[in-house]
Every structure is written in C-alpha cells, then in structure tokens.
Design a protein around this motif. Structure first.
Motif, short mmCIF file in Angstrom:
data_model
loop_
_atom_site.label_atom_id
_atom_site.label_comp_id
_atom_site.label_asym_id
_atom_site.label_seq_id
_atom_site.Cartn_x
_atom_site.Cartn_y
_atom_site.Cartn_z
N ARG A 198 1.73 7.01 -6.49
CA ARG A 198 0.79 7.85 -6.95
C ARG A 198 1.35 9.30 -6.85
O ARG A 198 1.02 10.22 -7.56
CB ARG A 198 -0.37 7.60 -6.11
CG ARG A 198 -1.56 8.69 -6.42
CD ARG A 198 -2.88 8.27 -5.67
NE ARG A 198 -2.64 7.92 -4.37
CZ ARG A 198 -2.53 8.48 -3.39
NH1 ARG A 198 -2.79 9.90 -3.55
NH2 ARG A 198 -2.39 8.19 -2.06
N LEU A 199 2.09 9.36 -5.58
CA LEU A 199 2.53 10.64 -5.33
C LEU A 199 3.93 11.33 -6.11
O LEU A 199 3.73 12.34 -6.41
CB LEU A 199 3.07 11.05 -3.91
CG LEU A 199 1.87 10.79 -2.66
CD1 LEU A 199 2.69 10.49 -1.46
CD2 LEU A 199 1.10 11.91 -2.41
N ARG A 248 2.28 1.89 -3.57
CA ARG A 248 1.12 2.39 -4.40
C ARG A 248 0.91 3.79 -4.08
O ARG A 248 0.89 4.60 -4.99
CB ARG A 248 -0.19 1.51 -4.09
CG ARG A 248 -0.19 0.32 -4.76
CD ARG A 248 -1.62 -0.37 -4.41
NE ARG A 248 -1.48 -1.73 -4.83
CZ ARG A 248 -2.36 -2.68 -4.32
NH1 ARG A 248 -3.01 -2.40 -3.32
NH2 ARG A 248 -2.34 -3.91 -4.87
N THR A 249 0.85 4.47 -2.86
CA THR A 249 0.95 5.35 -2.34
C THR A 249 2.13 6.35 -2.96
O THR A 249 1.94 7.52 -3.59
CB THR A 249 0.88 5.91 -0.66
OG1 THR A 249 -0.34 4.92 -0.52
CG2 THR A 249 0.80 7.18 -0.60
N LEU A 250 3.25 5.65 -2.81
CA LEU A 250 4.54 6.54 -3.41
C LEU A 250 4.46 6.69 -4.94
O LEU A 250 4.67 7.80 -5.24
CB LEU A 250 5.67 5.84 -3.01
CG LEU A 250 6.92 6.22 -3.31
CD1 LEU A 250 7.28 7.66 -2.83
CD2 LEU A 250 7.96 5.36 -2.81
N GLU A 287 0.78 -1.08 0.02
CA GLU A 287 0.17 0.04 0.09
C GLU A 287 0.92 1.26 0.01
O GLU A 287 0.60 2.25 -0.67
CB GLU A 287 -1.00 0.24 1.20
CG GLU A 287 -1.61 1.00 1.18
CD GLU A 287 -2.78 1.27 0.06
OE1 GLU A 287 -2.97 2.38 -0.52
OE2 GLU A 287 -3.22 0.16 -0.58
N GLN A 288 2.00 1.37 0.85
CA GLN A 288 2.87 2.36 0.81
C GLN A 288 3.42 2.61 -0.36
O GLN A 288 3.73 3.80 -1.06
CB GLN A 288 4.01 2.21 1.95
CG GLN A 288 3.43 2.63 3.39
CD GLN A 288 4.49 2.23 4.40
OE1 GLN A 288 5.64 1.94 4.18
NE2 GLN A 288 4.22 2.91 5.42
#
Length: 68
Positions: free
Chosen positions: A37-38, A33-35, A30-31
């Motif tokens: 996206r950011l 994926r967040t990274l 999840e981290q």
C-alpha cells in the motif's frame, strides 16, 4: 525424566512453536500488505510531484513582464 514426560514436554514445545510461527506469519503478511500500500502511495505522490514540477517548469520559461 521418563519417556512420557519428555514426549509431553516436546509436544508442548512444538505447540508453542507452531503458534509462534503462525503469529509471525500473520505479522509478515500484514507488513507486506502495508508495504504494498505504501509503495502504491509513493508512486502516486511521485507522479504528482513530476506533474507539478513540469507545470512549474513550463511557467518559469515565460519571459518576464515588460516593466522588469
């Protein structure tokens, strides 16, 4: 402690460790994926900023109006 109790204790610990590893793995995915996206958002913002700076730079090169 007899052998069966030790084996049961080790199996219990192994089960908790497996669960902890799976939880950590899920959090890591999840981290990531967040990274990702950011990073995409940052690239878009950087491009927008470059475009705006080039527009402002083009406007700044105009000579001042005659009344100055």
């Amino acid at each position: 402690m007899d052998s069966e109790a030790r084996i049961a204790d080790l199996e219990t610990r192994l089960a908790f460790q497996d669960d902890a590893l799976q939880t950590l793995s899920d959090v890591l995915v999840e981290q990531q994926r967040t990274l990702d996206r950011l990073q995409l958002q940052l690239e878009v913002l950087a491009r927008r900023q470059e475009e705006m700076q080039s527009r402002i730079g083009d406007e700044g090169e105009e000579p001042p109006p005659p009344h100055y």
